[in-house]
Each structure stands twice: as structure tokens, then as C-alpha cells.
Design an enzyme around this catalytic site. Structure first.
Site, PDB file in Angstrom:
ATOM      1  N   TRP A  10      77.924  37.827  29.016  1.00  0.00           N
ATOM      2  CA  TRP A  10      76.648  37.716  28.306  1.00  0.00           C
ATOM      3  C   TRP A  10      75.726  36.669  28.928  1.00  0.00           C
ATOM      4  CZ3 TRP A  10      78.177  37.642  22.338  1.00  0.00           C
ATOM      5  CH2 TRP A  10      78.746  38.877  22.011  1.00  0.00           C
ATOM      6  N   HIS A  96      81.532  32.041  39.096  1.00  0.00           N
ATOM      7  CA  HIS A  96      80.344  32.901  39.130  1.00  0.00           C
ATOM      8  C   HIS A  96      79.297  32.294  40.054  1.00  0.00           C
ATOM      9  CE1 HIS A  96      76.890  35.245  37.982  1.00  0.00           C
ATOM     10  NE2 HIS A  96      77.724  36.121  37.454  1.00  0.00           N
ATOM     11  N   GLY A 174      71.777  41.256  38.837  1.00  0.00           N
ATOM     12  CA  GLY A 174      70.536  41.211  38.071  1.00  0.00           C
ATOM     13  C   GLY A 174      69.313  41.695  38.833  1.00  0.00           C
ATOM     14  N   SER A 214      74.581  44.667  38.912  1.00  0.00           N
ATOM     15  CA  SER A 214      73.781  45.827  38.504  1.00  0.00           C
ATOM     16  C   SER A 214      74.633  47.071  38.256  1.00  0.00           C
ATOM     17  CB  SER A 214      72.680  46.117  39.523  1.00  0.00           C
ATOM     18  OG  SER A 214      71.791  45.010  39.606  1.00  0.00           O
ATOM     19  N   GLY A 235      76.828  42.206  33.560  1.00  0.00           N
ATOM     20  CA  GLY A 235      75.887  41.255  32.979  1.00  0.00           C
ATOM     21  C   GLY A 235      74.923  41.966  32.053  1.00  0.00           C
ATOM     22  N   GLY A 236      73.749  42.300  32.575  1.00  0.00           N
ATOM     23  CA  GLY A 236      72.668  42.878  31.773  1.00  0.00           C
ATOM     24  C   GLY A 236      73.101  44.032  30.882  1.00  0.00           C
TER      25      GLY A 236
END
Ligand code: PGA
Length: 252
Positions: A10, A96, A174, A214, A235-236
Site C-alpha cells: 500500500w 524496496h 508506478g 506496474s 503497488g497502485g
């Protein structure tokens, strides 16, 4: 057989209330339709205790996104591996690229964090991956190998069983720019070979290596279809339950 995993990261998103709502939605969706993989959500520290309690009897595991490189004491604002463990979380994401880049986490610091995480009974999702500049100079293999050697290859085979690797090319995080499935598979196979060189073929074969950058429902089936890609670190697309579920469904 190694584990298939879809893990959410998140990052610095969601208030406590929003996080609880998302975790609840995911729990309900996955209770209605069992996933074919292990599902993990990585949340900010402040969510860990509440979300772990909420997901206690569900199939979803909880991960922190970081932990301190010190055991305990006068380190204002830091959260130790023991504290993470005490919330009920099972995993911690370490290495990360955002932590390496914005918070100057070196391989030496990460090594300390990995050791403390494992000593406190956490499993580690350890991230590696090259920048665009390094990719253009064809250094991706050297970078990944050095990141592994710098922070995790000192572990014993027994400790290694608690390590999941996430390959995340920085240029794909991202940005909407995904590595092609072929590009990802090539480096995943290389990473597995590096693991085999240190721990032997059997342990390498049992190591889960996730792709991140992505990754979304539309490209996950092709990525996860490759032999050395064992899932994703998302992620997103982990911030909305239907998007995340779409990726989990790639294992169907
Ligand atoms: P992204 O992030 O899916 O938003 O590209 C992946 C990650 O940084 O773990």
C-alpha cells in the site's frame, strides 16, 4: 512446489479507516471465492495491529513495509521487528527501491534489518531491481546479484526458507511501464540461478520470486505464465479491492 503469491504494497496510502475498509472488502471477496495463491497485504505500521486482527481467520497474511535496523531503544520514531511481529503481522517488505533511494538504505543497513526480521520470526519479502540507467547499460544482472549478495546471501539455508524475492525494475514502478514478460522471465531465471549457486538447485527451486512494477490485472496472466515468475508485488493496483482481485485471479 514453491508458493504462488500475490502481495500488495500500500506504500504511504490509506488512513486507518480507509485501510480497514479495504482489508474488509478483500476479506469478504476472497472468502466468497478462494484464491489459488497466497495473498499478502503490506500496510503502513499504523494499520498492522487492527488489520491483522481483522484478518486473523482469513487466508490473507499481513506484512509491514519496513522495520528498524536496531533491536530496541532510543531510536525515536522507529518500529522494531519485534514490534511488527507483536501486531500479528507475518511478513515485512525490505529493500524496496523507494527505501533505498529516499531513505538511503544501504545493503549493510538492509542486512541488519533482514537479520532482525528473521530473528523475530518474520518472513521477508526482499526487493531488488535496477534503475533505467542501469538497464540501458545492461547492468541489471550485476545489480540484482550485488543486492542479493549484499543483504541476504549470508543467511543459512534454514533462514533462507523465510525469504521471498521481489524483482522490481525501478523504471517500471508506478510508471505504467511494465517489463515485458520475456524481460522479466529472463532476469527471474537469472536470480534463481544466483540462488542455486549459493543454496543449491533444490532450495532455488523452492524460492518464490515475485515480479513488481506496474503489474495489473491486464498483464498479470502473461507475467505469471512464465516459469520463473511466482506472482507479484503490487503497488497502485493493490489499493482497490477489484483491481487486486483481478491480479489474484491471474492464478486461476
Ligand atoms: P506499482 O508498485 O505496482 O505501483 O508499480 C510496485 C511496488 O513498488 O511494489
Amino acid at each position: 512446489m514453491r508458493k504462488k503469491i500475490v502481495a500488495g504494497n500500500w506504500k504511504m496510502n490509506k488512513t486507518l479507516q480507509e485501510g480497514v475498509a479495504l482489508a474488509t472488502e478483500l476479506k469478504d471477496i476472497l472468502a466468497a471465492e478462494k484464491p489459488n495463491c497466497e495473498v499478502i497485504i503490506g500496510t503502513p505500521f499504523i494499520h498492522l495491529a487492527t488489520v491483522s486482527e481483522l484478518l486473523k481467520d482469513s487466508i490473507i497474511a499481513v506484512s509491514a513495509e519496513n522495520c528498524a535496523d536496531k533491536e530496541s531503544g532510543a531510536y525515536t520514531g522507529e518500529v522494531s521487528a519485534a514490534m511488527v511481529k507483536s501486531t500479528g503481522a507475518e511478513y515485512v517488505i525490505l529493500g524496496h527501491s523507494e527505501r533505498r533511494e529516499y531513505y538511503n538504505e544501504t545493503p549493510e543497513i538492509l542486512k541488519e534489518k533482514v537479520d532482525l526480521a528473521l530473528a523475530n520470526g518474520l518472513k521477508v519479502i526482499f526487493c531488488i531491481g535496477e534503475s533505467l540507467e542501469q538497464r540501458e547499460a545492461n547492468q541489471q544482472e550485476a545489480v540484482c546479484k550485488a543486492e542479493l549478495a549484499g543483504s541476504v546471501f549470508h543467511l543459512t539455508p534454514e533462514q533462507w526458507k523465510n525469504i521471498v524475492i521481489a524483482y522490481e525494475p525501478i523504471w517500471a514502478i508506478g510508471t505504467g511501464k511494465t517489463a515485458t514478460a520475456e524481460q522479466a522471465e529472463e532476469i527471474h531465471a537469472f536470480i534463481r540461478k544466483c540462488v542455486a549457486d549459493v543454496y543449491g538447485a533444490q532450495i532455488a527451486d523452492e524460492t518464490s520470486i515475485l515480479y513488481g512494477g506496474s503489474c495489473k490485472a491486464s498483464n498479470a496472466p502473461e507475467l505469471f505464465g512464465k516459469p520463473d515468475i511466482d506472482g507479484g508485488l503490487i503497488g497502485g493496483a493493490s489499493l482497490k479491492a477489484p483491481d487486486f482481485k483481478g491480479i489474484i485471479d491471474a492464478w486461476k
